[in-house]
Motif scaffolding. Sequence first.
Motif, PDB file in Angstrom:
ATOM      1  N   VAL A 234       0.881  -1.168   0.000  1.00 22.15           N
ATOM      2  CA  VAL A 234       0.000   0.000   0.000  1.00 22.15           C
ATOM      3  C   VAL A 234       0.915   1.213   0.000  1.00 22.15           C
ATOM      4  CG1 VAL A 234      -1.844   1.238   1.199  1.00 22.15           C
ATOM      5  CG2 VAL A 234      -1.763  -1.264   1.280  1.00 22.15           C
ATOM      6  N   ARG A 235       0.675   2.145  -0.900  1.00 21.52           N
ATOM      7  CA  ARG A 235       1.600   3.254  -1.055  1.00 21.52           C
ATOM      8  C   ARG A 235       0.874   4.542  -1.403  1.00 21.52           C
ATOM      9  NH1 ARG A 235       5.852   1.624  -4.741  1.00 21.52           N
ATOM     10  NH2 ARG A 235       5.227  -0.523  -4.528  1.00 21.52           N
ATOM     11  N   VAL A 240       5.556   3.776   1.722  1.00 22.50           N
ATOM     12  CA  VAL A 240       5.169   2.478   1.188  1.00 22.50           C
ATOM     13  C   VAL A 240       5.131   1.483   2.340  1.00 22.50           C
ATOM     14  CG1 VAL A 240       5.732   0.611  -0.404  1.00 22.50           C
ATOM     15  CG2 VAL A 240       6.270   2.965  -1.027  1.00 22.50           C
ATOM     16  N   VAL A 241       4.035   0.747   2.444  1.00 23.64           N
ATOM     17  CA  VAL A 241       3.904  -0.302   3.457  1.00 23.64           C
ATOM     18  C   VAL A 241       3.788  -1.629   2.721  1.00 23.64           C
ATOM     19  CG1 VAL A 241       2.487  -1.258   5.310  1.00 23.64           C
ATOM     20  CG2 VAL A 241       2.808   1.228   5.134  1.00 23.64           C
ATOM     21  N   SER A 242       4.773  -2.495   2.902  1.00 27.66           N
ATOM     22  CA  SER A 242       4.745  -3.800   2.240  1.00 27.66           C
ATOM     23  C   SER A 242       3.901  -4.778   3.045  1.00 27.66           C
ATOM     24  CB  SER A 242       6.163  -4.342   2.086  1.00 27.66           C
ATOM     25  OG  SER A 242       6.131  -5.658   1.554  1.00 27.66           O
ATOM     26  N   PRO A 404      10.324   1.187  -7.428  1.00 26.95           N
ATOM     27  CA  PRO A 404      10.693   2.379  -6.665  1.00 26.95           C
ATOM     28  C   PRO A 404       9.945   2.491  -5.351  1.00 26.95           C
ATOM     29  CG  PRO A 404      10.374   2.910  -8.972  1.00 26.95           C
ATOM     30  CD  PRO A 404       9.933   1.477  -8.797  1.00 26.95           C
ATOM     31  N   GLY A 405      10.687   2.647  -4.289  1.00 24.11           N
ATOM     32  CA  GLY A 405      10.083   2.800  -2.976  1.00 24.11           C
ATOM     33  C   GLY A 405       9.599   1.514  -2.362  1.00 24.11           C
ATOM     34  N   GLY A 406       9.773   0.369  -3.087  1.00 22.88           N
ATOM     35  CA  GLY A 406       9.251  -0.889  -2.602  1.00 22.88           C
ATOM     36  C   GLY A 406      10.309  -1.750  -1.980  1.00 22.88           C
TER      37      GLY A 406
END
Length: 406
Positions: A234-235, A240-242, A404-406
């Motif tokens: 969720v971003r 970003v929250v994996s 990106p950001g993940g």
Amino acid sequence: MDPLIAAAARALAAGDPLGALNRVALREDAPALALRGIAMAQLGDLARAKALLRRAARAFAPREAVARARCIVALAEIALVSRDLGWPAKALAAARATLAAHGDRLNAAHARHLEIRRLLLIGRLDEAERALAGLDPAPLPPAARAAHELVVAGIALRRLHTKTARAALARAQRAARAAGIAALTAEVESAAQILATPAARLIARGEARPLRLDEVEALYASPALVVDACRHAVRDRGAVVSLARRPVLFALARALAEGWPADVPRAALVARAFRGKHADESHRARLRVEIGRLRRVLRGLAEVTATKRGFALMPRRAREVVVLAQPVEDKHAPVLAFLADGEAWSTSALALALGASQRTVQRALDALAASGKVHSFGRARARRWMMPPVGGFTTTLLLPAPLPGG
């Protein structure tokens, strides 16, 4: 140098394997064996090519280190094309060092590109970028420059840097045309098609539409709260929250996002998260627990509020909530993504690329084979798996690599 050997080498460099074979097909000396092996590889007979190159490597004298190193590089390229990802990387690195030490910069650069392509294929993007940073394509001939730009584009596509990828593909196209090799030009054109085909689906307010890779990149930079089903995260623009290792929480987040701005009934959430047909008291109790966990992990991005009939997702910063869905909703989508390149993969190579056990991959392949989506040929260690190239969309976002950001 032997005039026939020199002429055959020039023919191979120009992408003319038949012309090379016309000159050395009946010769059994080491240089001719090596050139015949490369020619057979260009014609697609990889088994025969490997046999010839191995014979050539054994036939070269110990003092002919450069020639033997070139054979190792050619064998590594065949292994990469045939998706034999377990080939000894140390042997290729040693061959590259030998070539560089003897001034053969072109073949040393080719060996480096092979190493980078292997890293890219198994999703080790950071290592691939570091290796690529040490290569200067300026002094390379057009065919090698095209190969270099294809690697640059491949990394950029996996990173979702579409402008960088587009520029690299344009440079690759110019270099391929300058080289005059039809197969190389076709490879560049095929890679460029990835940018023009749908890569994912956007689900918002009950409607779905396809997205290209550049549109996915723009979505990540937009003010929307994105529930990313391609990377199970969720971003928004700030964080970003994996949830890749928390499938129940992700299922709840996706269900709430698909229902936004309305709430989602408890029975529907139970069905999505727990696959329960009827919500009894135990299901409702478990749902409350999991919703509490979801609230904690998403506290910086959104609130999960209770309503009379269920729960609703309320973004903190974003103005809209959307779902980025995979182009193919399949339990074994990452396996399909690798097989979609049309190459023949072994179970061990797929396991290495996916970062999974061979047993897990084999179970996925058996399930896909039972449904007719893939097929195999060969037996035991020689068994390979294939599927026809998937038309209509690109599988880039299905590949297990960080974005990106993940």
